[in-house]
Each structure stands twice: as C-alpha cells, then as structure tokens.
Scaffold this active site. Structure first.
Site, PDB file in Angstrom:
ATOM      1  CG  HIS A 177      69.245  18.502  50.240  1.00 32.68           C
ATOM      2  ND1 HIS A 177      69.852  19.362  51.103  1.00 32.68           N
ATOM      3  CD2 HIS A 177      68.055  18.190  50.807  1.00 32.68           C
ATOM      4  CE1 HIS A 177      69.058  19.569  52.153  1.00 32.68           C
ATOM      5  NE2 HIS A 177      67.972  18.869  51.992  1.00 32.68           N
ATOM      6  CD  GLU A 215      65.340  22.648  59.240  1.00 31.53           C
ATOM      7  OE1 GLU A 215      65.691  21.470  59.149  1.00 31.53           O
ATOM      8  OE2 GLU A 215      66.123  23.598  59.375  1.00 31.53           O
ATOM      9  CG  HIS A 239      68.426  24.570  51.461  1.00 32.09           C
ATOM     10  ND1 HIS A 239      69.235  23.915  50.579  1.00 32.09           N
ATOM     11  CD2 HIS A 239      68.738  24.065  52.687  1.00 32.09           C
ATOM     12  CE1 HIS A 239      69.996  23.046  51.238  1.00 32.09           C
ATOM     13  NE2 HIS A 239      69.716  23.129  52.512  1.00 32.09           N
ATOM     14  CE  LYS A 329      68.608  24.104  61.855  1.00 29.13           C
ATOM     15  NZ  LYS A 329      68.397  23.051  60.860  1.00 29.13           N
TER      16      LYS A 329
END
Ligand code: BG6
Length: 480
Positions: A177, A215, A239, A329
């Site tokens: 995506h 993130e 990604h 993360k």
C-alpha cells in the site's frame, strides 16, 4: 465493463478498516463503475443485510465526516455476502455459481482480493484454479495478494510458482500500500516531471540517503502475528525497499507497469549483498521496552521491533552513496520521510560556511503525515556581515491543494479494477526484495547474532543507533 470485486477474508480487520472505506470513498467521488458489485467471503455466517449493517458501522467510524447515510444506502445495495471456507472446494463451486448469477452471464471484470491470513493465500489460489475461476473467457480475472508475500525467498518463490499455475503474471497484483500513497507517486513526479533534480540526483552531489518509517504505535493487538514476523518482514522487505526503489531507480521509458517495474527491480539487483561478517557493521536491531509484556508475545521474545540498515547500490549513479533505512514501532512520532543529504560545499568562502553534513543542503520528502517537501539551504542573515543560517523552502500538500489526501487503497483498488499494475509488485521484484532481506534475517537468528538493543517507547530507537550513525560522520534526521 461491469466488474465484481470478491474479498476473501471479508470479516477481517483490513476489509472493514481499509478496503470497504476506500471503495465507499471511490463511490462517493463517482469513480466506480455503476455496475460494480462487492462480494465478501469468509467463514462467518452473515446474510447480505447483516454484513451491510456491520460495514455501515465500521465505515462510518473509519471515514469520519465524509460518511453520509443516504449515500451509504445506495452504495450498500451493491454489497453481497457469501459464506465460504477456503478449505472447502464445494464452497468455491457455490461461490462461482453465485457470481455467475449475480453477473447474469455478462462479460465482467473480476478481482479476487486475498485479504485473509497469509497462510490461506496458497490454498485460496489453488481453489480458484480448481473451480475454473481464473479462466478469462468471460472477462478479465485478476488476483490481488496482500503482503506479506512469503516469509523468505524460498516461500515467496513457492507462492509465485503456485500462483502462476493458476494465474498468468499479468493477472497477479501483489499489493504494497505504500505505492498507493500520493507522496510516493509524487516522488516519481518530482524526479521525472522536473528537470532540476535529476542532474544532481547522484553520487556527485549526494552524500547519503535516509529512509525512515517511524511509527508511534506499538504492536497493539497484532502482537501474535508480529512476534513471528518482526520489523524486517513487516516493514523493510516491502515498504522500505519500495521507497528505496522509487528514490533510486532510473527513469522508466514509459509510465507503464513493466517499464517502471523493470527499473525498480534493477535497483534491487544492484544492492550489494550483505556478507555474514558485515551484518554487525551494517545492520542494527532493537526492541522497545515493554514489548515482551504485550499479549501474544513470548516473555523471552527477541523479535526486533526496530531495524536500521546501511545498504550500498552498486551502479554508476549510486556508487559510494550509502542508503540508510530505519523503521520502528513505539517511536517518537509517526513519520515517513526520505532525506536526500547533499555534500558539504567543497570550499569555505564565508565565516561560518557549512562544514558538517547537518548544515549542508538537504531535501526532505515527507511521505506522511505532514505530506510535503522541504529544501534546506544556507541564507545570509541580514545585517550580520556574511553570517549564514539554515533556512528552508517548504511545500505542503494540504496547503497547496486543500482537501483530504486520499487513502492509498483507493488508488490501488481502482488500478486493480482498471487493470493497471504499475503500482503493484511483480514476481521477480518480491523475490529480489527477499534476496536482500534473507541474509539479514538469517544472521539475526544465528547463534552469534548481533546485539538486540533496547529502547524506551517514545524515542527514536536505541541510543546506540544514533552513535553508530555519528561514528560515520552522519546524523539521523530526527524530525517529526
Ligand atoms: C503494514 C504493517 O503493512 O503497514 C504494519 O504490517 C504497519 O505493522 C503499517 O503499522 C504501516 O502503514 P501506514 O500506512 O500506517 O504507514
């Protein structure tokens, strides 16, 4: 032409959080064919009406203000549900019959979207083959396969093999995506739709490139999956390498799927393979404190939630220019950015000419959430002799174009329905990406694996990673 999108894994999180909201937005903007049908398939026993109700609730939650009940009711008329188990051939026969009836025997484009757990990709593809559902005698048939595409090179090759027994490569849409994000596509425009950047986009002007996908969220409720994947499989193989390819590729001959993918895959082939003894010097792994107390994570888990890599691209354009990739993360903030760091000026003319990279020209491509581009450069401070200070030119997407930036899935779903595979990964591309990651994954699980550095949530990863960069005379660009 009429079209049907069949979503396997219909009761899953991706369907309600991303796919249906994206289809609804496309409908609202008048971008969907008036004859599109959406069919959800999963084991849960919903009726059409129950699934529609369920989706109305989730879509309202995820699209926020742009939800309109009247609009939704019209859109929902085209949503259907067919219970089915991927392990049951009979369920595929029933599904095929249901779709044929729905389409009334008309020529129709069909997109099978695999939004299931990855272990079901292979059986789902085999069942589609056995039920004759990949045959294109009554219109195009395409399959969209979500990431992760395999867990290493071997499994990706096997998945490609099985897929190609049922679908020809041009029917296969491997989704990442990140390629659907406006700012990632804009990188192609920035580089190849302008004349001023390309001449300096190379080793003669660029010291290094940094790609950060930070993130703020931790693993949350996905710990079960994440603990067996880790950051390299979850983010780097797909990604980050996609961002690297778009930043480093040569200009494609045409804006067309294979021209673009040929250039992208050449970048992966040019990445210097990391030898086992280099892994310690060129890679960095970390885990945020508290990760092992998450539900679904082994208390002794050594799964990395942070990675930093230094990669070299062996070609004329990039020889000697390191590409630093980093993702984690529970970091300081959510930001995805590509930083092009230019060399220091070769000769110091002014009293405080830049002598460190941090003060030199830098182009920052903000992929998200503050979509935009900044160019940092030195400016004379007024009324202060020839003193200089770093200033910037700032392009901000929201300010310039107003209106919300569409979700990546809108663009990708539309492209899959229209048969444009430019923003999807090809078989050789995913395999080449695994070839880059496999040696890292192997070395990181070997007996003498590199240290797993701990970091506190809310920071930019382990301190040691910052020091590692400083030791190379460079600095991470830690800005939200
Ligand atoms: C997914 C990863 O592919 O991308 C997630 O599995 C990650 O772990 C997500 O959170 C990030 O996507 P985005 O679009 O929010 O940057």
């Amino acid at each position: 032409m009429a079209a049907t999108i069949v979503i396997f894994g219909a009761s899953g999180d991706l369907t309600s959080r991303k796919l249906i909201p994206a289809l609804y937005q496309l409908y609202r903007k008048g971008r969907l064919s008036s004859t599109l049908n959406i069919v959800g398939v999963s084991r849960t026993k919903f009726t059409h009406a129950e699934w529609r109700e369920e989706l109305a609730r989730s879509t309202e939650k995820f699209v926020g203000e742009s939800f309109n009940s009247e609009n939704w009711e019209q859109f929902a008329e085209r949503i259907y549900y067919q219970p089915g188990d991927i392990g049951q051939p009979d369920d595929f026969t029933s599904l095929s019959k249901f779709l044929d009836e729905l389409e009334g025997g008309e020529t129709c484009t069909r997109v099978y979207y695999l939004s299931t757990a990855p272990r079901f990709y292979q059986p789902a593809i085999e069942q589609l083959g056995q039920a004759g559902m990949s045959c294109e005698s009554n219109g195009p048939r395409r399959v969209v396969i979500e990431k992760p595409f395999g867990t290493d090179l071997k499994s990706a090759r096997e998945l490609n093999r099985v897929t190609h027994e049922v679908f020809a490569e041009q029917q296969v849409y491997r989704i990442d995506h990140y390629l659907g994000k406006e700012t990632v596509q804009n990188l192609l425009v920035l580089r190849f739709g302008n004349t001023i950047f390309e001449p300096i986009w190379n080793r003669n002007y660029i010291d290094h490139v940094q790609i950060t996908v930070a993130e703020e969220v931790d693993v949350g409720s996905r710990a079960g999956y994440y603990d067996s994947a880790g950051v390299v499989r979850d983010m780097v193989q797909n990604h980050l390498l996609q961002l690297l390819m778009v930043a480093a590729m040569e200009a494609p001959v045409r804006y067309e799927a294979d021209s673009i993918r040929n250039e992208k895959v050449k970048v992966l082939h040019a990445i210097r393979p990391l030898e086992t003894e280099q892994i310690r010097d060129y890679t960095f792994r970390g885990q945020y404190r508290g990760y092992t107390s998450s539900k679904g994570v082994e208390p002794t888990s050594r799964t990395p939630t942070f990675a930093a890599l230094k990669l070299w691209i062996d070609n004329w354009r990039w020889q000697g220019v390191p590409f630093y990739l980093r993702s984690g993360k529970a970091m300081s903030c959510r930001t995805t950015q590509i930083v092009i760091q230019f060399h220091c000026p070769p000769h110091n003319l002014f009293e405080n000419s830049p002598t460190s990279l941090g003060e030199s020209n830098r182009l920052v491509i903000q992929v998200q959430p503050a979509e935009g581009i900044q160019l940092h450069f030195q400016t004379k401070v007024p009324d202060a002799g020839m003193k200089m200070r770093q200033t910037d030119l700032n392009f901000n997407y929201q300010k310039e174009f107003r209106g919300a930036i569409p979700e990546a899935y809108e663009r990708l779903l539309l492209d899959a329905l229209e048969g444009d595979a430019s923003l999807f990964a090809r078989a050789d591309e995913v395999e080449a990406a695994w070839k880059v990651c496999d040696p890292i994954l192997e070395a990181w699980t070997a007996r003498d694996k590199p240290t797993l550095f701990m970091y506190d949530p809310g920071f930019w990863g382990p301190d040691e990673c910052r020091e590692w960069m400083l030791a190379q005379g460079r600095e991470w660009f830690d800005t939200c």
